[in-house]
Design a protein around this motif. Sequence first.
Motif, short mmCIF file in Angstrom:
data_model
loop_
_atom_site.label_atom_id
_atom_site.label_comp_id
_atom_site.label_asym_id
_atom_site.label_seq_id
_atom_site.Cartn_x
_atom_site.Cartn_y
_atom_site.Cartn_z
N SER A 1 0.71 -1.36 0.00
CA SER A 1 0.04 -0.05 -0.08
C SER A 1 0.71 1.23 -0.14
CB SER A 1 -0.93 -0.19 1.21
OG SER A 1 -1.96 -1.08 1.14
N ASP A 2 1.96 1.10 -0.70
CA ASP A 2 2.92 2.41 -0.83
C ASP A 2 2.46 3.16 -2.17
OD1 ASP A 2 5.09 4.03 -0.45
OD2 ASP A 2 6.64 2.47 -1.07
N TRP A 3 1.25 3.75 -1.80
CA TRP A 3 0.62 4.19 -2.89
C TRP A 3 1.23 5.48 -3.66
CZ3 TRP A 3 -2.21 0.68 -4.73
CH2 TRP A 3 -2.85 -0.28 -3.83
N GLU A 4 1.73 6.45 -2.77
CA GLU A 4 2.45 7.71 -3.36
C GLU A 4 3.38 7.17 -4.11
OE1 GLU A 4 2.75 10.75 -1.05
OE2 GLU A 4 0.61 10.96 -0.39
N ASP A 5 4.54 6.42 -3.56
CA ASP A 5 5.56 5.77 -4.48
C ASP A 5 5.23 5.20 -5.67
OD1 ASP A 5 7.36 7.24 -2.55
OD2 ASP A 5 8.00 5.39 -1.75
N PHE A 6 4.24 4.35 -5.57
CA PHE A 6 3.74 3.51 -6.68
C PHE A 6 3.28 4.59 -7.80
CE2 PHE A 6 0.00 1.92 -8.86
CZ PHE A 6 0.56 0.93 -9.67
N VAL A 7 2.45 5.49 -7.53
CA VAL A 7 1.89 6.39 -8.67
C VAL A 7 3.11 7.18 -9.15
CG1 VAL A 7 0.57 8.36 -8.90
CG2 VAL A 7 -0.23 6.70 -7.35
N GLN A 8 3.82 7.63 -8.19
CA GLN A 8 5.04 8.42 -9.02
C GLN A 8 6.04 7.75 -9.65
OE1 GLN A 8 7.03 11.13 -6.30
NE2 GLN A 8 8.84 11.45 -7.34
N SER A 9 6.23 6.46 -9.36
CA SER A 9 7.01 5.60 -10.25
C SER A 9 6.36 5.26 -11.34
CB SER A 9 7.33 4.33 -9.40
OG SER A 9 8.28 3.57 -10.22
N LEU A 10 5.22 5.06 -11.43
CA LEU A 10 4.28 4.66 -12.69
C LEU A 10 4.35 5.95 -13.72
CD1 LEU A 10 2.67 2.38 -13.68
CD2 LEU A 10 0.78 3.33 -12.78
N LEU A 11 4.02 7.23 -13.04
CA LEU A 11 4.30 8.33 -13.86
C LEU A 11 5.63 8.62 -14.57
CD1 LEU A 11 2.24 11.16 -11.76
CD2 LEU A 11 1.40 9.95 -13.76
N GLU A 12 6.75 8.47 -13.50
CA GLU A 12 8.06 8.68 -14.05
C GLU A 12 8.43 7.67 -15.29
OE1 GLU A 12 9.62 11.31 -10.34
OE2 GLU A 12 9.99 9.12 -10.54
N LYS A 13 7.96 6.50 -15.01
CA LYS A 13 8.50 5.67 -15.85
C LYS A 13 7.75 5.04 -17.21
CE LYS A 13 11.45 3.68 -12.09
NZ LYS A 13 11.73 2.56 -11.41
N HIS A 14 6.50 5.34 -16.98
CA HIS A 14 5.34 5.11 -17.98
C HIS A 14 4.80 6.04 -18.64
CE1 HIS A 14 2.46 2.90 -20.29
NE2 HIS A 14 1.41 3.01 -19.36
N TYR A 15 3.78 6.67 -17.76
CA TYR A 15 2.90 7.68 -18.44
C TYR A 15 3.67 8.86 -18.98
CZ TYR A 15 -1.19 5.57 -16.61
OH TYR A 15 -2.30 4.66 -16.56
N ASP A 16 4.56 9.47 -18.30
CA ASP A 16 5.21 10.67 -18.72
C ASP A 16 6.03 10.44 -20.02
OD1 ASP A 16 3.75 11.91 -16.71
OD2 ASP A 16 5.70 12.49 -15.67
N PRO A 17 6.75 9.50 -20.04
CA PRO A 17 7.40 9.26 -21.60
C PRO A 17 6.70 8.83 -22.35
CG PRO A 17 8.53 7.98 -19.40
CD PRO A 17 7.23 8.51 -18.85
N SER A 18 5.72 8.32 -22.20
CA SER A 18 4.57 7.78 -23.34
C SER A 18 3.81 9.17 -23.78
CB SER A 18 3.49 6.83 -22.71
OG SER A 18 3.99 5.88 -22.36
N TYR A 19 3.58 10.28 -22.87
CA TYR A 19 3.12 11.42 -23.55
C TYR A 19 3.99 12.00 -24.07
CZ TYR A 19 1.91 16.27 -22.94
OH TYR A 19 1.60 17.69 -23.05
N ARG A 20 5.24 12.26 -23.67
CA ARG A 20 6.26 13.05 -24.44
C ARG A 20 6.70 12.63 -25.73
NH1 ARG A 20 8.56 13.10 -19.04
NH2 ARG A 20 8.27 15.30 -18.00
N ARG A 21 6.53 11.17 -25.96
CA ARG A 21 6.62 10.49 -27.16
C ARG A 21 5.63 10.88 -28.08
NH1 ARG A 21 8.56 6.12 -24.23
NH2 ARG A 21 6.40 5.24 -24.33
N ALA A 22 4.03 10.77 -27.52
CA ALA A 22 3.22 10.96 -28.24
C ALA A 22 3.02 12.57 -28.85
CB ALA A 22 1.73 10.64 -27.34
#
Length: 346
Positions: A294-315
Motif C-alpha cells: 500500500s505504498d501508494w504515493e511511491d507507486f503512482v510517482q514511479s508509474l508516472l515517471e517510468k510509464h505515463y510521462d515518457p509515453s506522453y512526451r513521445r506522443a
Amino acid sequence: MSRPVEITSEIDPANYSEIIDVRSPSEFLEDHIPGAINLPVLNDKERAMIGTIYKQENPFQAKKLGAALVSANISRAIKNNLIHRDKDYQPLIYCWRGGQRSMSMATILSRIGWKTTVIEGGYKTYRASVRKTIEEQCSQLDLMVISGLTGTGKTEIIKQLQLADEQVIDLERLANHRGSLLGAEPDRPQPSQKYFESLLAQNISGFSSKKVTWVESESNKIGNIHCPEALWLKMKTAKMIEVTVDINVRVKFLLAQYPHMTASPELLKEKINLLHHLYGKKQIKEWCAMIDESDWEDFVQSLLEKHYDPSYRRAINNKQRTEVAQYELTALNESSIAELVQKLVE
C-alpha cells in the motif's frame, strides 16, 4: 379518418415527441439515435426464427408468422409504453431500412390518430448522417487542444469549460473511459464504436466554426474506442495549450481520482502485469510490491515517471501542434481550475 404516415429523411429530434426504434434489442444496443426508446416489433430470437423460415422453408409462412408476432408486440408496446400518450403525441419511427418493421408500427399509431413519421431509409439513413456530420463538422472546427501530463487536471478543465458554456468535446465522457491503462470506469461499460460516433455527432452538430472548440489531448484510441479519423487528424495539427503541475500535486490528485484502484489491489496488479512486455519482470515486480505494501504515493510517482510521462512526451513529439500558451498550476482544486478557465475564456 386516420392520419397518413409521413416520410422524412430529415432527422431533427426537436420536431417530435419521441423517437421509437423498432429494431431488435441487439441492433438497438449496437447503435441508435441518442434519446430513442426501443420498442422492438420482433425481438432477437423472433427475428432470427422468421429469417430462417423465410430463407430455408417458406417465405409465405414466414410472413404469416412474422405478422402475428409483430401484431402481438405492437399491441404490447401500446399497452405498456404508449397508452398514456395524449392526442398531440408525434412519434418518429425507424427500423433498419425504413421498411416493413417501422411501417407496421407507424400504420397502427397513425390509425390511433397520432401524427406519425417514418425515417426514409431507416437506420441506414441515420448512420450516413452521423458520418457526414463528423466529417463536415470536424473539418471546420477551430480546435484548441488542452495538453499536459497525466494528472494535470485536463478532464476537470474540460468540465469547467463546459459549465462556462464553451464548445467542448469531452471524449472521455463520451467513451466512458479515462483514456489510459487504468482508465476503465467501474461498472460503466464503454459504448460500441458506432454509438460513440452517434454521441459525438450529436455533441458537435450545432458547433460554430467561429468559436473555439476545446478538447482534451488523447491518443487515437480511448479504451476500445477509436477516435474518428476526421477528428483525430484535426487534433494532430490543432492549436494547443499546455498545463503543467508539480509531480507531488499530481500524485495526490490521481490518488483522489482513482479510489477504486487502491480499493482493488489484485485488479490493479492484473492491469500492471499487462505492461510486462514494455518494462520487464523486474519493474513489474517492483510495482506489485508497492501495491502489496500500500505504498501508494511511491507507486503512482514511479508509474508516472517510468510509464505515463515518457509515453506522453513521445506522443506529443509525433504531432504537429502549435503551442499558444503554457499554464502552471500550483494546486488542483476547484478554485485553481476555475481561475484557469476564466483566463482561457477571456
